[in-house]
Scaffold this motif. Structure first.
Motif, PDB file in Angstrom:
ATOM      1  N   UNK A 290      47.631  35.192  38.055  1.00 28.47           N
ATOM      2  CA  UNK A 290      47.890  36.315  38.962  1.00 28.47           C
ATOM      3  C   UNK A 290      48.474  35.850  40.289  1.00 28.47           C
ATOM      4  N   UNK A 291      48.032  34.697  40.774  1.00 25.44           N
ATOM      5  CA  UNK A 291      48.539  34.209  42.055  1.00 25.44           C
ATOM      6  C   UNK A 291      50.033  33.904  41.977  1.00 25.44           C
ATOM      7  N   UNK A 292      50.548  33.584  40.803  1.00 25.88           N
ATOM      8  CA  UNK A 292      51.987  33.351  40.654  1.00 25.88           C
ATOM      9  C   UNK A 292      52.763  34.628  40.961  1.00 25.88           C
ATOM     10  N   UNK A 293      52.221  35.766  40.517  1.00 21.15           N
ATOM     11  CA  UNK A 293      52.854  37.053  40.812  1.00 21.15           C
ATOM     12  C   UNK A 293      52.852  37.306  42.314  1.00 21.15           C
ATOM     13  N   UNK A 294      51.717  37.016  42.960  1.00 23.15           N
ATOM     14  CA  UNK A 294      51.597  37.264  44.396  1.00 23.15           C
ATOM     15  C   UNK A 294      52.556  36.385  45.195  1.00 23.15           C
ATOM     16  N   UNK A 331      53.403  44.046  42.800  1.00 17.91           N
ATOM     17  CA  UNK A 331      52.436  43.006  43.171  1.00 17.91           C
ATOM     18  C   UNK A 331      51.064  43.589  43.492  1.00 17.91           C
ATOM     19  N   UNK A 332      51.034  44.762  44.125  1.00 17.05           N
ATOM     20  CA  UNK A 332      49.774  45.326  44.626  1.00 17.05           C
ATOM     21  C   UNK A 332      48.679  45.478  43.566  1.00 17.05           C
ATOM     22  N   UNK A 333      48.941  46.093  42.390  1.00 20.66           N
ATOM     23  CA  UNK A 333      47.866  46.211  41.399  1.00 20.66           C
ATOM     24  C   UNK A 333      47.355  44.861  40.912  1.00 20.66           C
ATOM     25  N   UNK A 334      48.235  43.862  40.825  1.00 19.45           N
ATOM     26  CA  UNK A 334      47.818  42.522  40.402  1.00 19.45           C
ATOM     27  C   UNK A 334      46.873  41.924  41.442  1.00 19.45           C
ATOM     28  N   UNK A 335      47.210  42.095  42.709  1.00 15.02           N
ATOM     29  CA  UNK A 335      46.348  41.598  43.784  1.00 15.02           C
ATOM     30  C   UNK A 335      44.989  42.301  43.766  1.00 15.02           C
ATOM     31  N   UNK A 336      44.993  43.614  43.552  1.00 11.35           N
ATOM     32  CA  UNK A 336      43.740  44.372  43.493  1.00 11.35           C
ATOM     33  C   UNK A 336      42.863  43.888  42.342  1.00 11.35           C
ATOM     34  N   UNK A 337      43.471  43.701  41.189  1.00  5.64           N
ATOM     35  CA  UNK A 337      42.708  43.245  40.024  1.00  5.64           C
ATOM     36  C   UNK A 337      42.136  41.855  40.254  1.00  5.64           C
ATOM     37  N   UNK A 406      38.409  31.749  37.761  1.00  7.43           N
ATOM     38  CA  UNK A 406      38.585  32.336  36.437  1.00  7.43           C
ATOM     39  C   UNK A 406      39.367  33.634  36.506  1.00  7.43           C
ATOM     40  N   UNK A 407      39.247  34.359  37.609  1.00  6.50           N
ATOM     41  CA  UNK A 407      39.940  35.636  37.761  1.00  6.50           C
ATOM     42  C   UNK A 407      41.442  35.461  37.828  1.00  6.50           C
ATOM     43  N   UNK A 408      41.921  34.272  38.175  1.00 14.97           N
ATOM     44  CA  UNK A 408      43.355  34.037  38.286  1.00 14.97           C
ATOM     45  C   UNK A 408      44.039  34.141  36.930  1.00 14.97           C
ATOM     46  N   UNK A 409      43.302  33.802  35.868  1.00 15.59           N
ATOM     47  CA  UNK A 409      43.869  33.860  34.520  1.00 15.59           C
ATOM     48  C   UNK A 409      43.391  35.078  33.738  1.00 15.59           C
ATOM     49  N   UNK A 410      42.444  35.833  34.289  1.00 14.57           N
ATOM     50  CA  UNK A 410      41.878  36.982  33.571  1.00 14.57           C
ATOM     51  C   UNK A 410      42.940  38.038  33.335  1.00 14.57           C
ATOM     52  N   UNK A 411      42.767  38.795  32.274  1.00 15.20           N
ATOM     53  CA  UNK A 411      43.737  39.846  31.948  1.00 15.20           C
ATOM     54  C   UNK A 411      43.093  41.153  31.528  1.00 15.20           C
ATOM     55  N   UNK A 412      41.750  41.227  31.493  1.00 15.38           N
ATOM     56  CA  UNK A 412      41.073  42.456  31.090  1.00 15.38           C
ATOM     57  C   UNK A 412      39.937  42.770  32.035  1.00 15.38           C
ATOM     58  N   UNK A 413      39.609  44.059  32.117  1.00 11.83           N
ATOM     59  CA  UNK A 413      38.480  44.487  32.942  1.00 11.83           C
ATOM     60  C   UNK A 413      37.170  43.944  32.394  1.00 11.83           C
ATOM     61  N   UNK A 414      37.128  43.651  31.116  1.00 12.78           N
ATOM     62  CA  UNK A 414      35.896  43.165  30.507  1.00 12.78           C
ATOM     63  C   UNK A 414      35.508  41.786  30.991  1.00 12.78           C
ATOM     64  N   UNK A 415      36.487  41.103  31.635  1.00 11.41           N
ATOM     65  CA  UNK A 415      36.143  39.790  32.159  1.00 11.41           C
ATOM     66  C   UNK A 415      35.107  39.889  33.245  1.00 11.41           C
ATOM     67  N   UNK A 416      35.028  41.069  33.870  1.00 13.73           N
ATOM     68  CA  UNK A 416      33.992  41.326  34.872  1.00 13.73           C
ATOM     69  C   UNK A 416      34.174  40.495  36.111  1.00 13.73           C
ATOM     70  N   UNK A 417      33.060  40.281  36.804  1.00 16.01           N
ATOM     71  CA  UNK A 417      33.085  39.498  38.024  1.00 16.01           C
ATOM     72  C   UNK A 417      33.122  38.009  37.716  1.00 16.01           C
ATOM     73  N   UNK A 418      33.946  37.309  38.460  1.00 15.21           N
ATOM     74  CA  UNK A 418      34.048  35.855  38.287  1.00 15.21           C
ATOM     75  C   UNK A 418      32.678  35.225  38.560  1.00 15.21           C
ATOM     76  N   UNK A 419      32.102  34.605  37.528  1.00  8.89           N
ATOM     77  CA  UNK A 419      30.769  34.021  37.674  1.00  8.89           C
ATOM     78  C   UNK A 419      30.740  32.924  38.741  1.00  8.89           C
TER      79      UNK A 419
END
Length: 423
Positions: A290-294, A331-337, A406-419
Motif C-alpha cells: 500500500x505504501x507504494x501507492x502512497x 490514493x486516499x482509500x488505500x491510505x485509509x485502509x 503486515x497492513x502494508x501487504x494486506x488486501x482484505x478487511x478480514x485481515x483486521x488490526x495489525x497484531x
C-alpha cells in the motif's frame, strides 16, 4: 458482500452523499465569498487557516466523544454544529464583519467537521467487520469516494450557478438546510454496530484512558506515526490548492465574476474523485504494498502542481486539475485502509482524529503561507511552491514502508488490526 454488510455500506454511502452535497454547495465559491465580504487574499486564506485551527484544537476531544459516547452521537452533534456555524458565516457576510469575527466563526466551522472526521470511518470499519465482510476495505472506501465525487459534482455546480443567478450567500443557506435534513436521516439510520461506547460516570478519567490508549496505538506506533507525519504536507497543500484554483482559473478565463466557471472547476475535481474512487482497488492491485501507492501518488501529485504553476492556458489547467484529482482520489482509500488495518477498534475514532489533526495542522501553516505567496508573486508561483511542499511528505511515507507492517501487504478487511501494532 453479505446482506448485513451491504446494508452497512448503503447507510455509509447515504451519509457520505448527504454530507458532501451540503459541504460542496460552497466549495466552488468560498474564496469569492470571503473576498466579497471585504477580506484580502491573506485574510481569506487566514480565515481558512482558522478553520483548520478549529480542527486541530477539537480533533482529539471530539474523537474521544466518538469512542466514549458513540459514533452516532458524534455525527449528530456535527450536523447541528456545522449548520449553526454556517449560518453565522452568512450573517458575517451580510454585515461585512471584521476579520476577527471571521476567525472565531471559522474555528466553530472546524469544530463541526471534527465531529465527523474519524467517527464515520470508524463506524463503517467496525460495522463491516462485525457483519462478517471479508472483501477489501479499499473497495468500500473507494465507493464512498465515488459517491463523494457525484455529490461534489452536483453540489459544486449547483452552488456556482445559484450564486451567479442570485448572490454568494444563498449556497450557504442551502448547506444549512441539507445539514438539518441529514440530522434526521442519521438519527433514523445510523446505529453503532460492532462497537459498544464505554460511557463512564467519570468522564475525565475515561477521556484520559482513551487518549492514553490512542497515543500508544497511534503516535507511538511507528508505521502509523510516519504516515501521520506525512499528512501536514499533503493535506495542507491539498486544502490550499483546492481553494486557490478558484481565483487562479478565473484569472486564466478572463472574467472575475464567472462564478459558474469556479463551480465547474470544483465539479472537475468531483468527476476526478468518481474515477479515482473506482481506480483505488485497481491501483492497489498493481502494487505489492500500500505504501507504494502512497509514494507514487505523492510524487505524481507534486509534479502536476509544479506544471500548474507554469501553464498559462485555461484548458491545460483544467486538464491538469482533473489529473491531480484522479491521483489524489485513487490514493486516499488505500491510505485509509492502511491506517485502519493498524489500529484497534476501541480507539479507532480517536486515532483517526489524530491523523486528521496532523493534516489540519499543516493547513494552519501552509494556507496563509501560500496565500501570502499568491499576494506577492501570483497564484501560479504559489501552486509551484505547493508542489515542492508536497514532496516533503515522501520521506515519511518511505519511513513507514521500512517498518514492514503486515497492513502494508494486506488486501482484505478480514485481515483486521495489525497484531504488531497492539500493545
Amino acid at each position: 458482500m453479505n446482506p448485513a454488510a451491504r446494508k452497512i455500506q448503503r447507510v455509509y454511502l447515504t451519509l457520505t452523499l448527504g454530507n458532501t452535497i451540503a459541504a460542496s454547495f460552497i466549495w466552488g465559491i468560498n474564496t469569492f465569498f470571503l473576498l466579497d465580504a471585504g477580506l484580502s487574499n491573506l485574510e481569506a486564506f487566514a480565515a481558512n487557516a482558522f478553520f483548520t485551527v478549529g480542527m486541530v484544537v477539537f480533533e482529539i476531544p471530539t474523537g474521544v466523544i466518538a469512542d466514549g459516547w458513540g459514533r452516532r452521537v458524534s455525527f449528530l452533534l456535527g450536523t447541528v454544529t456545522l449548520a449553526a456555524s454556517t449560518y453565522l458565516y452568512f450573517v458575517l457576510w451580510q454585515i461585512s464583519a471584521p476579520f476577527w469575527m471571521w476567525a472565531v466563526v471559522s474555528v466553530l466551522l472546524g469544530l463541526g467537521f471534527t465531529f465527523f472526521s474519524g467517527a464515520v470511518e470508524a463506524w463503517l470499519v467496525d460495522a463491516l467487520q462485525f457483519s462478517g465482510y471479508e472483501g477489501g476495505l479499499e473497495t468500500v472506501l473507494g465507493r464512498g469516494q465515488m459517491v463523494q465525487g457525484v455529490a461534489m459534482l452536483a453540489g459544486s455546480v449547483a452552488g456556482g450557478v445559484i450564486a451567479q443567478a442570485t448572490n454568494l450567500g444563498v449556497p450557504f443557506l442551502l448547506r444549512v438546510g441539507v445539514l438539518l435534513a441529514m440530522f434526521v436521516v442519521a438519527f433514523s439510520l445510523m446505529h453503532d454496530v460492532g462497537f459498544s461506547p464505554e460511557r463512564s460516570t467519570h468522564p475525565l478519567r475515561a477521556t484520559r484512558a482513551v487518549l492514553s490508549a490512542s497515543i500508544d496505538n497511534g503516535v507511538k506506533n511507528p508505521p502509523v506515526r510516519y504516515v501521520m507525519l506525512a499528512a501536514p504536507f499533503s493535506a495542507g497543500v491539498g486544502i490550499y490548492v483546492f481553494y486557490a484554483l478558484q481565483p487562479y482559473l478565473l484569472d486564466l478565463f478572463g472574467d472575475p465574476r464567472a462564478y459558474s466557471v469556479a463551480g465547474l472547476a470544483a465539479a472537475i475535481v468531483a468527476g476526478s474523485q468518481i474515477l479515482g474512487g473506482w481506480l483505488a482497488p485497481h491501483a492497489r492491485s498493481l502494487f505489492h504494498k500500500r505504501t507504494s501507492v502512497l509514494i507514487f501518488g505523492g510524487l505524481v501529485g507534486a509534479v502536476i502542481l509544479l506544471a500548474l504553476g507554469f501553464t498559462g492556458s485555461f484548458w491545460a489547467a483544467l486538464a491538469l486539475l482533473a489529473l491531480w484529482g484522479v491521483v489524489g482520489s485513487a490514493v486516499t482509500p488505500v491510505r485509509q485502509a492502511y491506517i485502519n488495518d493498524m489500529i484497534p477498534s476501541k480507539q479507532r475514532a480517536t486515532v483517526l482524529s489524530f491523523d486528521s489533526l496532523m493534516g489540519s495542522s499543516g493547513g494552519v501553516v501552509i494556507q496563509p503561507l501560500l496565500g501570502r505567496g499568491a499576494d506577492l508573486y501570483g497564484y501560479p508561483a504559489s501552486l509551484a511552491m505547493a508542489g515542492v511542499i508536497e514532496l516533503l511528505a515522501v520521506p515519511f511515507l518511505l519511513a513507514s514502508r521500512k517498518q514492514g507492517s503486515m497492513a502494508d501487504r494486506a488486501s482484505t478487511a478480514a485481515s483486521g488490526t495489525d497484531k504488531e501494532s497492539l500493545p
